[in-house]
Write an enzyme that holds these catalytic residues in place. Structure first.
Site, PDB file in Angstrom:
ATOM      1  N   HIS A 185       0.817  -1.227   0.000  1.00  0.00           N
ATOM      2  CA  HIS A 185       0.000   0.000   0.000  1.00  0.00           C
ATOM      3  C   HIS A 185       0.844   1.267   0.000  1.00  0.00           C
ATOM      4  O   HIS A 185       0.386   2.327   0.433  1.00  0.00           O
ATOM      5  CB  HIS A 185      -0.938  -0.010   1.221  1.00  0.00           C
ATOM      6  CG  HIS A 185      -2.350   0.421   0.913  1.00  0.00           C
ATOM      7  ND1 HIS A 185      -2.882   1.594   1.390  1.00  0.00           N
ATOM      8  CD2 HIS A 185      -3.319  -0.158   0.186  1.00  0.00           C
ATOM      9  CE1 HIS A 185      -4.138   1.707   0.967  1.00  0.00           C
ATOM     10  NE2 HIS A 185      -4.423   0.661   0.227  1.00  0.00           N
ATOM     11  N   HIS A 285      -6.376  -2.439 -11.368  1.00  0.00           N
ATOM     12  CA  HIS A 285      -6.826  -2.044 -10.030  1.00  0.00           C
ATOM     13  C   HIS A 285      -8.304  -1.675 -10.109  1.00  0.00           C
ATOM     14  O   HIS A 285      -8.701  -0.962 -11.031  1.00  0.00           O
ATOM     15  CB  HIS A 285      -6.001  -0.816  -9.618  1.00  0.00           C
ATOM     16  CG  HIS A 285      -6.324  -0.215  -8.299  1.00  0.00           C
ATOM     17  ND1 HIS A 285      -6.948   1.003  -8.172  1.00  0.00           N
ATOM     18  CD2 HIS A 285      -6.085  -0.650  -7.043  1.00  0.00           C
ATOM     19  CE1 HIS A 285      -7.070   1.300  -6.875  1.00  0.00           C
ATOM     20  NE2 HIS A 285      -6.552   0.308  -6.169  1.00  0.00           N
TER      21      HIS A 285
HETATM   22 MG   LIG Z   1      -3.155  -1.289  -3.772  1.00  0.00          MG
END
Ligand SMILES: [Mg+2]
Length: 382
Positions: A185, A285
Site C-alpha cells: 500500500h 486495479h
Molecule cells: Mg493497492
C-alpha cells in the site's frame, strides 16, 4: 448524434457516477472518481464538459486528445480520473450505437473469462484467516490482503513477524495454489520493504503490490534483488507517459492501472499493449463500483497479458452499499470458479438502477481515508 448533457451522482460508499445523454436519447455511464476527492473530480468533469457538449460522442480518440492535451496542463489523479470516467461513458454510448460490447470494438475477446480476486483485511481488520475462509467458501481462488498497518522508516521485527504470521495463516487454509496478493500500500519504506519482500518469499505470494510509493519507484530495483516474488504497481500512475519509464526499467512483473484513473478504457488498453512488449503482466486495479468494474472487464477481454482482475464485491468500505446494489440485474457479473465471464450486452453491458442512484445521490457521501500516524507522532502512509 451530439452530446447533450452530463449528469453526476455522488453515491455511497465513496463513488461518483457520470451519465452522458445524447441528443437522440442514447445514454452512457462512467465512473470518474479518485477515492477521497469525489468533489474535486466532479468540478474537473464540469469544467471539461464545455469541450463535449454538442460534439460527436463516437469520436472518442479525438475527444480524449482534446480533454488531455487541449488544456496545456495535463495528467495527475484529478484530471486523468475525470477524463477516464467521461471516456468510459463515451464507450458505453458507442457500444450501444453499434449494438456491440465495447471489447468487440477494440479487437474482440481474446479470452472466455478472467480470474478475479477479492479483498480481505490485513491491517484493520487484521483477522485474515476467517476472511480468507469466507472467500474460499464463496468460490474465490485468490485474495489480496494488506501486509501491515503503519510502518516507520525503520521499524520493529515484531511487525514483520506479524505480517508473516497472517500470510502463513492464509497460505495454510488456502493451500498451495491459492493466490495471495500482498499489498504494501505504499506504506512501507525501502528499508523495511526489502526485509518484508525477502521474508515473504517462502510463502510464495502471487505478488507484492506497491512495495514503495510510486514516486519512489527507483527503489524497486533494489527491492527486486531480495526476492523472486512478482512485483506489482501502478494504481497511482496515469497514462502511457506515466507508465513509460516503469516499463522501460523492466523491474516490475505486473502493472495495475486503474481504468477510472489511468485515462479510461482505450488508454488502459494501450498501456497493456506497451507492457506486453516488455513481457509484463497486467492486473487492473478496481476497488470501485460496477461501472469501473465493467470497464475493466472490457479491457481484460481483449488484453492477453491481463491475468487477474481486482473487484470490490463485499470489500469493507462498501458496507451498506455494495457493488451490485446499483444494477438493475445483480447477475450482470457472473462469478464461477473464481472467475467472471465477459459482459455480453451492448456498450459496457450493464443496466444501471437510475432510480436508486438518484435517490442515494441526494444523500451523497463524504468518504475520506484515515490519516495515520506513527507512534512518535509523524505522519504515516495509509
Ligand atoms: Mg493497492
Amino acid at each position: 448524434m451530439k452530446i447533450k448533457k452530463l449528469e453526476l451522482f455522488k453515491v455511497p460508499p465513496r463513488w461518483l457516477f457520470l451519465k452522458i445523454t445524447t441528443d437522440d436519447g442514447l445514454t452512457g455511464w462512467g465512473e470518474p472518481v479518485i477515492e477521497g476527492r469525489a468533489e474535486t473530480v466532479r468540478a474537473a468533469v464540469d469544467e471539461l464538459s464545455s469541450y463535449l457538449i454538442g460534439k460527436d460522442p463516437l469520436r472518442i480518440e479525438d475527444l480524449w486528445q482534446v480533454m488531455y492535451r487541449g488544456g496545456f496542463y495535463r495528467g495527475g489523479p484529478i484530471l486523468t480520473s475525470a477524463i477516464s470516467g467521461i471516456e468510459q461513458a463515451l464507450w458505453d454510448i458507442k457500444g450501444k450505437y453499434y449494438n456491440a460490447p465495447v471489447y468487440e470494438l477494440l479487437g474482440g475477446a481474446c479470452r472466455d473469462n478472467i480470474r478475479v480476486y477479492n479483498w480481505i483485511g490485513g491491517d484493520r481488520p487484521s483477522d485474515v484467516k476467517a476472511a480468507a475462509q469466507a472467500q474460499i467458501d464463496a468460490g474465490f481462488t485468490a485474495v489480496k490482503m494488506n501486509g501491515t498497518e503503519e510502518m516507520h522508516y525503520i521499524d520493529s521485527f515484531s511487525k514483520i513477524d506479524a505480517v508473516l504470521e497472517r500470510v502463513a495463516a492464509v497460505r495454510e487454509i488456502g493451500g498451495k495454489d491459492f493466490g495471495i496478493g500482498i499489498d504494501f500500500h505504499g506504506r512501507v519504506h525501502k528499508s523495511m520493504a526489502k526485509i518484508l519482500a525477502k521474508e515473504l518469499e517462502p510463502y510464495r505470494p502471487m505478488f507484492i503490490e506497491e512495495p514503495v510509493l510510486p514516486e519512489n519507484n527507483e527503489a524497486l530495483k533494489e527491492i527486486a534483488k531480495y526476492t523472486s516474488t512478482p512485483i506489482a504497481t501502478g494504481e497511482r500512475m496515469y497514462t502511457r507517459w506515466g507508465f513509460k519509464q516503469l516499463l522501460q526499467d523492466g523491474i516490475v512483473d505486473i502493472i495495475q492501472p486503474d481504468v477510472s484513473h489511468a485515462g479510461g478504457i482505450l488508454e488502459t488498453r494501450k498501456i497493456a499493449a506497451m507492457a506486453e512488449a516488455y513481457d509484463i503482466a497486467m492486473a487492473p486495479h478496481c476497488p470501485l463500483g460496477p461501472i469501473a468494474l465493467a470497464a475493466c472487464l472490457h479491457v481484460d477481454a481483449c488484453s492477453p497479458n491481463a491475468f487477474i482482475q481486482e473487484q470490490s464485491l463485499g470489500i469493507h468500505y462498501n458496507e451498506g452499499s455494495d457493488l451490485l446494489d446499483y444494477l438493475l440485474d445483480a447477475r450482470t457479473f457472473k462469478y464461477e470458479n473464481g472467475s467472471v465471464s465477459l459482459p455480453t450486452g451492448p456498450g459496457l453491458g450493464i443496466n444501471m438502477n437510475e432510480e436508486k442512484i438518484r435517490e442515494v445521490a441526494a444523500i451523497g457521501h463524504d468518504w475520506k481515508n484515515p490519516v495515520w500516524r506513527n507512534v512518535d507522532g509523524t505522519v504515516a502512509e495509509w
